[in-house]
Design a protein around this motif. Structure first.
Motif, PDB file in Angstrom:
ATOM      1  N   ALA A 210      71.513  53.070 -25.582  1.00 34.26           N
ATOM      2  CA  ALA A 210      71.909  51.638 -25.851  1.00 34.26           C
ATOM      3  C   ALA A 210      70.925  50.718 -25.300  1.00 34.26           C
ATOM      4  N   CYS A 211      70.599  49.777 -25.762  1.00 23.67           N
ATOM      5  CA  CYS A 211      69.904  48.599 -25.204  1.00 23.67           C
ATOM      6  C   CYS A 211      70.716  48.044 -23.939  1.00 23.67           C
ATOM      7  N   SER A 213      72.848  45.954 -21.505  1.00 30.32           N
ATOM      8  CA  SER A 213      73.766  44.865 -21.880  1.00 30.32           C
ATOM      9  C   SER A 213      74.745  44.658 -20.789  1.00 30.32           C
ATOM     10  N   ARG A 217      79.602  48.073 -25.514  1.00 30.84           N
ATOM     11  CA  ARG A 217      79.655  47.597 -26.741  1.00 30.84           C
ATOM     12  C   ARG A 217      80.010  48.830 -27.719  1.00 30.84           C
ATOM     13  N   THR A 250      83.024  45.352 -32.275  1.00 33.50           N
ATOM     14  CA  THR A 250      82.519  44.754 -33.523  1.00 33.50           C
ATOM     15  C   THR A 250      83.478  45.380 -34.813  1.00 33.50           C
ATOM     16  N   LEU A 288      71.208  48.671 -37.253  1.00 35.19           N
ATOM     17  CA  LEU A 288      71.912  48.450 -35.728  1.00 35.19           C
ATOM     18  C   LEU A 288      72.151  49.790 -35.134  1.00 35.19           C
ATOM     19  N   TYR A 289      72.447  50.874 -35.788  1.00 29.11           N
ATOM     20  CA  TYR A 289      72.488  52.175 -35.075  1.00 29.11           C
ATOM     21  C   TYR A 289      71.031  52.408 -34.611  1.00 29.11           C
ATOM     22  N   ALA A 291      68.581  50.482 -33.737  1.00 24.99           N
ATOM     23  CA  ALA A 291      68.270  49.568 -32.534  1.00 24.99           C
ATOM     24  C   ALA A 291      69.153  50.028 -31.239  1.00 24.99           C
ATOM     25  N   SER A 293      72.249  49.220 -30.819  1.00 19.68           N
ATOM     26  CA  SER A 293      73.205  48.167 -30.573  1.00 19.68           C
ATOM     27  C   SER A 293      74.491  48.414 -30.045  1.00 19.68           C
ATOM     28  N   PHE A 294      74.827  49.772 -30.066  1.00 16.60           N
ATOM     29  CA  PHE A 294      76.461  50.257 -29.841  1.00 16.60           C
ATOM     30  C   PHE A 294      76.262  51.362 -28.856  1.00 16.60           C
TER      31      PHE A 294
END
Length: 403
Positions: A210-211, A213, A217, A250, A288-289, A291, A293-294
């Protein structure tokens, strides 16, 4: 192997936000036929719409209109004994669904007339509920063969099974549990039930980190309906927040419970922890997966009887295919897709167990990533859409030739 015209009867696809798994299965299945015609039983008036392949036509018919009545009348005139006999069997069925089936009977007649006029080869329904009723009526009045894919609640609804089991050529169950329960409910099917798993597209494996953060997330890709257990998830998120975990979840999806879930979010004071992502196209969710994002994907599905449990959730399989850590509840057939080696699997309807599993992913990300890698290997082995649709196409071609 490419021949014939296949008719697929769906619930709403390609309209609306549901049945997204059909995007992938249809794209692959269409390769095995000259052309495919999709007929949704009830297309919504103002839907979001899925894309279909170039050789796929959609009959955007409402439940009834003047054209459908004309086609139905022609079908009844061409085969009056078949039409009357089929109507009589639906009325006399001892199983549930009589009123719903009568509501779609005219559309089934119209489709049978269209199928005969356009030289269709076979009719396949997704869902054993009213889509299979439309397929059966169309097939009986046109002289074609028909088959169906059974998923979850449609197995336990038992919509006119006592009528359908005598004429359906083939029933595909997407889970072993579904196949077993179908055999119990349609005993005369004998060897006409096959367990053929849900197919998804498997991307090349890439370990997902994950990026960076400040938040933990997570995403819950699930329609806002009772079986998905959003209240249980909100209970778990409350416990994480109270434990000081900087969680952000989300919720992707729409549904009839949105206002109720929004109210519970406010009552639990989770406005900063919960975001409503609404409906997003499957491709956007996959972006999103990719990238990162979670940090995890969560499904909190309930397990409260035959009509309140999961089949094999396509959202779960897709997350596995993108190498994401999974936390899910042991609902319905979920255990067929994952186990403790590749995901955190907890009892359904237990917010504390769900919170503990999410907390484990948060505190032990390397272990979570190792499970995610095993999950990818498992889903690639069992659910590659190319293998699943090759086998389904072979079965459907066999029924086409037999008719």
């Amino acid at each position: 192997m490419s021949a014939g015209r296949l008719i697929l009867v769906t619930s709403r696809f390609p309209f609306g936000s549901q049945e997204a798994y059909l995007n992938v299965e249809l794209a692959e299945l269409a390769r095995y036929f000259n052309d495919v015609v999709v007929v949704p039983v009830r297309p919504p008036a103002s839907p979001a719409r899925h894309r279909v392949p170039a050789n796929v036509t959609v009959l955007e018919w409402p439940l009834i209109n003047a054209e459908i009545l004309r086609r139905a009348a022609r079908a009844a005139a061409a085969a009056p004994l078949r039409a009357v006999a089929t109507f009589g069997k639906i009325v006399a069925s001892r199983d549930p669904g009589r009123l719903k089936n009568l509501a779609v009977f005219v559309k089934g007649l119209a489709l049978g007339q269209w199928a005969a006029e356009n030289r269709a080869g076979h009719i396949h329904a997704y869902w054993m509920s009213t889509p299979s009723t439309v397929a059966m009526v169309a097939a009986k009045t046109s002289g074609l063969s028909w088959s169906a894919t059974a998923h979850r609640w449609d197995i336990y609804e038992r919509n006119a099974f006592d009528v359908k089991e005598s004429s359906v050529e083939y029933v595909r169950a997407i889970s072993a549990r579904g196949a077993r329960d179908l055999r119990a409910r349609m005993p005369r099917l004998d060897g006409r039930i096959a367990h053929l798993r849900l197919g998804i597209r498997i991307p090349p494996y890439a370990a997902k980190r994950a990026c960076p953060s400040a938040y933990f997330r997570i995403a819950c890709p699930a329609a806002l309906v009772p079986v998905k257990g959003h209240s249980v998830l909100l209970g778990a998120l409350t416990q994480l927040k109270d434990s000081g975990v900087p969680v952000h979840c989300t919720l992707f999806g729409t549904g009839p419970l949105q206002a109720e879930i929004e109210s519970e979010v406010a009552a639990r004071r989770l406005e900063k922890q919960v975001e409503f992502g609404g409906f997003v196209p499957q491709s956007r969710l996959h972006d999103l997966y990719r990238a990162g994002s979670f940090d995890a994907i969560v499904l909190a599905s309930r397990n409260a009887g035959e009509k309140m449990m999961e089949g094999i959730p396509s959202a779960l399989l897709e997350a596995m295919a993108f190498g994401l850590p999974i936390v899910a509840t042991n609902s319905g057939s979920v255990r067929e897709a994952i186990d403790a080696r590749c995901a955190m699997l907890v009892p359904a309807d237990d917010p504390s167990a769900l919170a503990a599993a999410l907390l484990d992913v948060y505190r032990n990300p390397e272990s979570a990533r190792a499970r995610a890698e095993r999950a990818y290997e498992l889903v690639a082995q069992r659910h590659d859409v190319r293998a699943q649709m090759r086998d389904l196409a072979a079965a459907l071609h066999g029924k086409e030739r037999a008719s």
